[in-house]
Design a protein around this motif. Structure first.
Motif, PDB file in Angstrom:
ATOM      1  N   ARG A 395       0.866  -1.189   0.000  1.00  0.00           N
ATOM      2  CA  ARG A 395       0.000   0.000   0.000  1.00  0.00           C
ATOM      3  C   ARG A 395       0.892   1.225   0.000  1.00  0.00           C
ATOM      4  N   ARG A 396       0.673   2.103  -0.954  1.00  0.00           N
ATOM      5  CA  ARG A 396       1.559   3.252  -1.038  1.00  0.00           C
ATOM      6  C   ARG A 396       0.904   4.488  -0.438  1.00  0.00           C
ATOM      7  N   HIS A 397       1.705   5.256   0.241  1.00  0.00           N
ATOM      8  CA  HIS A 397       1.181   6.445   0.896  1.00  0.00           C
ATOM      9  C   HIS A 397       2.009   7.657   0.528  1.00  0.00           C
ATOM     10  N   VAL A 595      10.470  29.511  14.786  1.00  0.00           N
ATOM     11  CA  VAL A 595      10.109  29.031  13.459  1.00  0.00           C
ATOM     12  C   VAL A 595      10.608  27.596  13.259  1.00  0.00           C
ATOM     13  N   ALA A 596       9.786  26.802  12.580  1.00  0.00           N
ATOM     14  CA  ALA A 596      10.186  25.446  12.198  1.00  0.00           C
ATOM     15  C   ALA A 596      10.350  25.424  10.692  1.00  0.00           C
ATOM     16  N   VAL A 597      11.518  24.989  10.232  1.00  0.00           N
ATOM     17  CA  VAL A 597      11.761  24.874   8.803  1.00  0.00           C
ATOM     18  C   VAL A 597      11.434  23.452   8.391  1.00  0.00           C
ATOM     19  N   MET A 598      10.525  23.312   7.433  1.00  0.00           N
ATOM     20  CA  MET A 598      10.095  21.966   7.050  1.00  0.00           C
ATOM     21  C   MET A 598      10.633  21.575   5.687  1.00  0.00           C
ATOM     22  N   TYR A 599      10.969  20.315   5.556  1.00  0.00           N
ATOM     23  CA  TYR A 599      11.369  19.775   4.265  1.00  0.00           C
ATOM     24  C   TYR A 599      10.819  18.364   4.146  1.00  0.00           C
ATOM     25  N   LEU A 600      10.037  18.108   3.129  1.00  0.00           N
ATOM     26  CA  LEU A 600       9.524  16.775   2.846  1.00  0.00           C
ATOM     27  C   LEU A 600       8.836  16.130   4.056  1.00  0.00           C
ATOM     28  N   GLY A 601       7.950  16.886   4.688  1.00  0.00           N
ATOM     29  CA  GLY A 601       7.155  16.317   5.768  1.00  0.00           C
ATOM     30  C   GLY A 601       7.835  16.239   7.109  1.00  0.00           C
ATOM     31  N   LYS A 602       9.083  16.689   7.180  1.00  0.00           N
ATOM     32  CA  LYS A 602       9.799  16.629   8.450  1.00  0.00           C
ATOM     33  C   LYS A 602      10.323  18.006   8.811  1.00  0.00           C
ATOM     34  N   PRO A 652      10.126   8.658  -0.449  1.00  0.00           N
ATOM     35  CA  PRO A 652      11.171   9.572  -0.001  1.00  0.00           C
ATOM     36  C   PRO A 652      12.532   8.889   0.042  1.00  0.00           C
ATOM     37  N   PRO A 653      13.605   9.660  -0.057  1.00  0.00           N
ATOM     38  CA  PRO A 653      14.938   9.069  -0.023  1.00  0.00           C
ATOM     39  C   PRO A 653      15.202   8.378   1.313  1.00  0.00           C
ATOM     40  N   SER A 654      16.100   7.425   1.289  1.00  0.00           N
ATOM     41  CA  SER A 654      16.472   6.761   2.541  1.00  0.00           C
ATOM     42  C   SER A 654      17.304   7.729   3.375  1.00  0.00           C
ATOM     43  N   GLY A 655      17.391   7.440   4.651  1.00  0.00           N
ATOM     44  CA  GLY A 655      18.207   8.278   5.522  1.00  0.00           C
ATOM     45  C   GLY A 655      17.614   9.664   5.666  1.00  0.00           C
ATOM     46  N   CYS A 656      18.470  10.658   5.545  1.00  0.00           N
ATOM     47  CA  CYS A 656      18.033  12.041   5.678  1.00  0.00           C
ATOM     48  C   CYS A 656      17.252  12.444   4.431  1.00  0.00           C
ATOM     49  N   PRO A 657      16.061  13.039   4.577  1.00  0.00           N
ATOM     50  CA  PRO A 657      15.275  13.369   3.390  1.00  0.00           C
ATOM     51  C   PRO A 657      15.971  14.358   2.457  1.00  0.00           C
ATOM     52  N   PHE A 658      16.902  15.136   2.985  1.00  0.00           N
ATOM     53  CA  PHE A 658      17.537  16.179   2.189  1.00  0.00           C
ATOM     54  C   PHE A 658      18.794  15.674   1.472  1.00  0.00           C
ATOM     55  N   GLN A 659      19.185  14.411   1.743  1.00  0.00           N
ATOM     56  CA  GLN A 659      20.493  13.955   1.258  1.00  0.00           C
ATOM     57  C   GLN A 659      20.647  14.005  -0.268  1.00  0.00           C
ATOM     58  N   THR A 660      19.527  13.886  -1.009  1.00  0.00           N
ATOM     59  CA  THR A 660      19.663  13.869  -2.470  1.00  0.00           C
ATOM     60  C   THR A 660      20.093  15.220  -3.036  1.00  0.00           C
ATOM     61  N   ARG A 661      19.872  16.286  -2.290  1.00  0.00           N
ATOM     62  CA  ARG A 661      20.179  17.607  -2.829  1.00  0.00           C
ATOM     63  C   ARG A 661      21.191  18.363  -1.972  1.00  0.00           C
ATOM     64  N   CYS A 662      21.608  17.762  -0.883  1.00  0.00           N
ATOM     65  CA  CYS A 662      22.387  18.501   0.102  1.00  0.00           C
ATOM     66  C   CYS A 662      23.785  18.830  -0.436  1.00  0.00           C
ATOM     67  N   PRO A 663      24.155  20.102  -0.412  1.00  0.00           N
ATOM     68  CA  PRO A 663      25.503  20.454  -0.882  1.00  0.00           C
ATOM     69  C   PRO A 663      26.593  20.050   0.111  1.00  0.00           C
ATOM     70  N   LYS A 664      26.206  19.700   1.325  1.00  0.00           N
ATOM     71  CA  LYS A 664      27.206  19.378   2.338  1.00  0.00           C
ATOM     72  C   LYS A 664      27.156  17.914   2.754  1.00  0.00           C
ATOM     73  N   LYS A 665      26.601  17.092   1.923  1.00  0.00           N
ATOM     74  CA  LYS A 665      26.443  15.677   2.255  1.00  0.00           C
ATOM     75  C   LYS A 665      27.796  15.055   2.577  1.00  0.00           C
ATOM     76  N   ILE A 666      27.830  14.295   3.672  1.00  0.00           N
ATOM     77  CA  ILE A 666      29.128  13.745   4.052  1.00  0.00           C
ATOM     78  C   ILE A 666      29.333  12.306   3.603  1.00  0.00           C
ATOM     79  N   GLY A 667      28.329  11.630   3.192  1.00  0.00           N
ATOM     80  CA  GLY A 667      28.575  10.274   2.716  1.00  0.00           C
ATOM     81  C   GLY A 667      27.489   9.309   3.128  1.00  0.00           C
ATOM     82  N   ASP A 668      27.885   8.060   3.344  1.00  0.00           N
ATOM     83  CA  ASP A 668      26.932   6.988   3.566  1.00  0.00           C
ATOM     84  C   ASP A 668      25.987   7.237   4.726  1.00  0.00           C
ATOM     85  N   VAL A 669      26.523   7.867   5.778  1.00  0.00           N
ATOM     86  CA  VAL A 669      25.696   8.046   6.970  1.00  0.00           C
ATOM     87  C   VAL A 669      24.438   8.828   6.626  1.00  0.00           C
TER      88      VAL A 669
END
Lengths: 717, 299
Positions: A395-397, A595-602, A652-669
């Motif tokens: 079931r997809r949500h 203020v709460a900054v939201m991205y992809l439901g989180k 949504p992407p695995s891990g951190c929702p922002f990882q697909t676009r993050c300019p500061k992504k550190i790697g696998d974690v």
């Protein structure tokens, strides 16, 4: 970079590219002709960018459409000249105009969603334009189309050319429209609000693209916009329109440093800037006059703080040169007014202190809201054959809100900010139980909202009210204002009969309307006034919490400032809490305590305004804040442009929702682990990121201590 | 809650704004040729029906064997039929039957269809599915065939024609009001009402319903013409009004046999049906133009 001087007469060798003289466009209506564009004159040189700014109804789009002769009945161009490349376009035949449109003068429309034909591939739509104006073969046109898609930064242009518009994101569609606009290498591009329908981070990319394309092709651009930030970022000189008239033209830096028309000054001042503190936004009274019922003197006189008797009676002033600079202004007092100082009161006391020691008024814990993906009863069932064997049913949500927690204290304003689709409106509706939450807890004054039955909820509604984005839609068109506001009081037994009518009148006065407004229907009011009625409706039941869902984004800036001030004032008087949803960072900055900054439901980051706008930053917050165009050409932030677009909340992407676009992504974690929303700098500032505090603190605060601090020199090219 | 039942309507007299609204409607209505023409025809028909006994020069069942099958003349402007009855008198009296069936059937259809449609559109989900599938099932039959079947069960009588036709046209009204309610449902004022704590029934009937009236009225007036036509068809087939009642459809049925010798027996009732149908159709079309909310919003 410096703009060539604007010659009003075509004196020099070949004259300006576009010279508009006394252009007048009228619309016939039942109540007589309305002049939507009144004696507009300006000129534009080759390769130059001119902005045309003004609020809705100022006549900027009508002017732009008149240039291309795109005015339909009941509109009619009734006078003036449009000299383009030395020829008057108004004398051309319709067939000659068709050869010019799209070829010599192209238009980039506002709405990328409706401006592309959904049943044609984007390639077909680009080649259509090329083959209409250039004598090329089909395959040659296709090659040119791929080239132009490459030019506007659409990745894998060769493969994507046969895709349909719905397969592109909004920003990519706008790029396609830019590609179509530039495809015939026109001399002039008219961009009609090209970024208004886009999110800030996408807007920043499209504006960069436009600047770059223009630089490369040497095209002149006429940029129609209501956003002074966009003007500051792209234009060489600017025309300001008000009620059908061009009231000021000036070079960009002059316009911001030394506006010559009081309206320009007011327009600049009423924008809440990201980096300035205000107690109260400077506002203009009232709204733009109805074009069918213009005042007898200067159109701006009724709202102008500098108006004199001569302004009110002397007829509309003409657009004349001011002093010895190149600005022109339509103001009787342009020569003797000094408007170079902004009327913003210098950084005031800032927001009040909020007592957060007691119980929160409203508390949301781990709230989740999943929508079934697809339509109908079985629409969300998805079969997959992964790994062989029997197909698995899944079931997809759409995870619109995924594990969100925050609280609101009495008298406080908490903002929810994020781009479209991040789930901020769903959070508000789910928290109020206008939508049933999938999971999570919501407490209002300690009462568990998520457990209450529907009749208990209904009586609690008195304490929690809502103000909507579109005031026209939130007021029932068949009821009078008095009935709308009074009904809320009746419903919760606050007042009936004579007392109710008395109170409705008081409330209407409280929100800045007259008592007589009670017997009118909503459509008789302007947008700003309708929003005041909506505020009165919310206040009628004396609530403790008001959820404001984008309450000012449908309004013009000068009206927006009035409404924001009204909300602030009400909060001061009644100690009401606001949950304030907006995509406009400047507005959030101005009105919110936390203020709460939201991205992809989180929630990506949560804290006070000072904390969120200062380091350490969540990488998403940082790029979001950096993308906001400043309404000040002297200040250019080092913008971070995000790659790609927001992923689908169905998958949504695995891990951190922002990882697909993050300019500061550190790697696998980042790809594997969802970062916790953790307190940083030891206080109540929360960030959900794997980066260390130092890594998130590489940029200065967006809140500058002094008002006109010089930052790195502007580099808009 | 009962103490709060008092509404504003009774206490505010008509305000300036309401007057303006009515004035604007009247002005737009009058400037719309189609609406005015349709309206005039309908008003004329209603007047004829009301004053029929005065207008009609002869009783409808006054037979006169000597004067039978006479061509139109000064005494008998529409001629006489095979039994020597005055066709003009019968056509005039027949307007009562047509309007009775037309208005009666559509009022019934409106009463049921509007509620079904608005509730279905507002509630959505399973309620919507069930209600609308029932309506679809009723709509699957050709209108006249369905009415015919019902009349066979109920018996051929004029009041049964009204009931049968009301049943037949209910789904059409329901569809239109459902789509209107679906559109209104997404307006923020509905959400505002929920946020204010209103009950569902109050929202449906007090907030949503008034905003769906315009398309219902349009559909209703169009359907009156269909109902008039359907009554004529049913009477023609012998299942509607029974002789000697002067139903237009029945008169055509009788006239059919004399088409070559006395064409006026067929011509004048047919003309009357045509005028009535065109009148209600034009009124409906005109109302649609006048009530279009988009047009109203621009003004």
């Amino acid at each position: 970079m410096s703009a060539p001087s604007t010659a009003t007469d075509g004196e020099a060798d070949d004259g300006p590219l576009l010279d508009v003289r006394g252009l007048r466009t009228e619309f016939r209506t039942e109540g007589g002709p309305i002049v939507a564009s009144n004696e507009v004159s300006f000129s534009l040189d080759r390769g130059e960018t001119m902005g045309l700014v003004g609020e809705s109804g100022a006549g900027k789009s009508v002017t732009a459409r008149s240039l291309m002769r795109l005015i339909d009945s009941p509109g009619e161009i009734t006078g003036g000249q449009v000299i383009f490349n030395g020829e008057d376009l108004l004398q051309k035949t319709e067939a000659e105009m068709r050869d010019i449109r799209g070829n010599r003068i192209a238009m980039i429309p506002q709405d990328p969603m409706s401006s592309l034909n959904p049943v044609m591939t984007v390639g077909e739509q680009i080649t259509e334009t090329i083959r209409r104006h250039q004598d090329v073969t089909k395959s040659e046109a296709r090659r040119l189309a791929v080239e132009s898609m490459d030019d506007v930064g659409i990745p894998d242009a060769e493969e994507r050319i046969d895709d349909y518009p719905h397969e592109f994101s909004g920003g990519m569609r706008q790029r396609v429209l830019v590609a179509i606009g530039f495809s015939c290498e026109p001399d002039l591009i008219i961009a009609d609000e090209p970024t208004t329908a886009l999110d800030v981070t996408t807007q920043a990319k499209i504006l960069d693209l436009l600047n770059e394309m223009q630089e490369r092709e040497g095209t002149a651009v006429l940029m129609i916009t209501h956003n002074l930030g966009v003007v500051a970022q792209t234009c060489d000189h600017v025309g300001v329109m008000y009620a059908g008239n061009l009231v000021e033209t000036a070079e960009l830096s002059d316009l911001f440093d030394r506006p010559r028309h009081p309206y320009t000054r007011a327009l600049i001042d009423s924008i809440p800037e990201v980096d300035t503190d205000y107690d109260e936004l400077p506002t203009l009274d009232g709204a733009m006059p109805d074009l069918g019922n213009l005042p007898s003197g200067c159109n701006f006189a009724p709202r102008c703080p500098h108006a004199t008797e001569a302004c009110r009676t002397g007829g509309d002033p003409s657009l004349d040169a001011v002093g010895d600079d190149s600005s022109r202004a339509a103001c009787l007092h342009a020569d003797d007014l000094d408007l170079s100082e902004s009327t913003v009161p210098e950084a005031g006391a800032g927001r009040r202190d909020i007592d957060r020691t007691g119980e929160p008024l409203f508390e949301v814990r781990n709230l989740k809201k999943y929508f079934d993906a697809g339509e109908g009863i079985l629409g969300n069932v998805h079969l997959s054959w992964e790994g062989g064997g029997l197909p698995t049913v899944e079931r997809r949500h759409v995870k619109a809100v995924d594990d969100v927690s925050f609280d609101v204290y009495p008298g406080e304003t908490v903002g929810l900010v994020g781009e479209s689709g991040c789930g901020k409106s769903t959070v508000a509706r789910t928290a109020l139980r206008l939508l049933e939450p999938t999971d999570g807890e919501v407490y209002f004054e300690g009462q568990p909202l998520h457990e209450l039955g529907s009749s208990e909820i209904r009586s609690l509604r008195r304490e929690m009210q809502m103000i909507f984005q579109d005031p026209q839609s939130s007021l029932n068109p068949r009821k009078t204002v008095g009935q709308i506001v009074g009904r809320a009081m009746e419903k919760h037994g606050i007042a009936t009969g004579e007392e109710k009518r008395e109170r409705v009148g008081d409330l209407l006065e409280r929100v800045g309307l007259s008592r007589a407004a009670a017997s009118k229907y909503p459509h008789e009011f302007s947008g700003g006034q309708q929003q005041r009625v909506a505020i009165a409706h919310a206040l009628a039941v004396e609530p403790k919490l008001i959820v404001c869902d984008e309450p000012v984004s449908a309004l013009d800036v000068s009206v927006q400032a009035q409404i924001l001030n009204l909300l602030n004032e009400i909060q001061d008087d009644e100690n009401i809490s606001f949950l304030f949803i907006s995509h406009n960072i400047g507005v959030i900055r101005h009105i919110c305590d936390r203020v709460a900054v939201m991205y992809l439901g989180k929630i990506a980051e949560f804290g006070s305004i000072e904390q969120v706008f200062s380091p350490p930053f969540h990488p998403y917050t940082e790029s979001l804040l950096s993308a906001v165009p400043h309404a000040n050409p002297d200040r250019e932030t080092d913008r971070i442009l995000l790659e790609g677009s927001v992923p689908s909340p169905i998958n949504p992407p695995s891990g951190c929702p922002f990882q697909t676009r993050c300019p500061k992504k550190i790697g696998d974690v980042c790809e594997q682990e969802l970062p916790e929303l953790e307190a940083v700098d030891g206080g109540d500032h929360y960030i959900s990121c794997h980066l260390s505090e130092e890594e998130m603190s590489q940029r200065d605060s967006f809140i500058t201590p002094s008002k006109r601090a010089e930052t790195s020199p502007a580099d808009s090219d | 809650m009962a103490t709060e039942r008092e509404t504003d309507r009774g206490r505010f007299t008509i305000t300036q704004s309401q007057r303006d609204r009515i004035a604007r409607f009247v002005r737009k209505f009058r400037s719309n040729t189609k609406a005015m023409l349709g309206f005039s025809i309908v008003v004329l028909l209603v007047l004829v029906a009301i004053f029929a006994p005065i207008i009609a020069p002869y009783p409808i069942d006054a037979t006169n064997i000597e004067d039978r099958s006479q061509a139109p003349s000064v005494e008998h402007p529409f001629g006489t039929d095979d039994l020597g009855r005055d066709i003009f008198s019968r056509v005039v009296m027949g307007s009562r039957i047509s309007l009775y069936v037309g208005f009666g059937a559509i009022s019934g259809a409106l009463a049921v269809g509007a509620v079904v449609g608005v509730v279905a559109g507002y509630a959505g989900g399973l309620t919507d599915e069930i209600l609308m599938r029932v309506m679809d099932a009723a709509m699957a039959f050709p209108p006249v065939l369905l009415a015919l079947t019902l009349l066979v069960v109920l018996g051929p009588e004029l009041s049964n024609v009204v009931i049968a036709l009301a049943f037949v046209y209910t789904p059409y009204i329901a569809r239109v009001s459902r789509s209107a309610a679906l559109a209104e449902r997404n307006e923020a004022y509905v959400e505002a009402a929920v946020a204010r704590g209103e009950s569902d029934s109050r929202i449906v009937f007090s907030e949503v319903f008034p905003n769906c009236m315009a398309p219902m009225l349009v559909q209703g007036s169009l359907n009156v013409s269909f109902a008039i036509l359907a009554e004529a068809s049913l009477s023609f087939l012998g299942l509607g009004a029974q002789p000697p009642r002067p139903s237009w459809g029945l008169m055509i049925n009788t006239g059919r046999g004399f088409m070559e010798t006395a064409p006026w027996m067929l011509l004048f009732p047919a003309l009357a049906i045509g005028i009535a149908v065109v009148g209600f159709n034009m009124l409906g079309d005109g109302l649609r133009d006048v009530l279009d909310p988009k047009v109203e919003a621009i003004e």
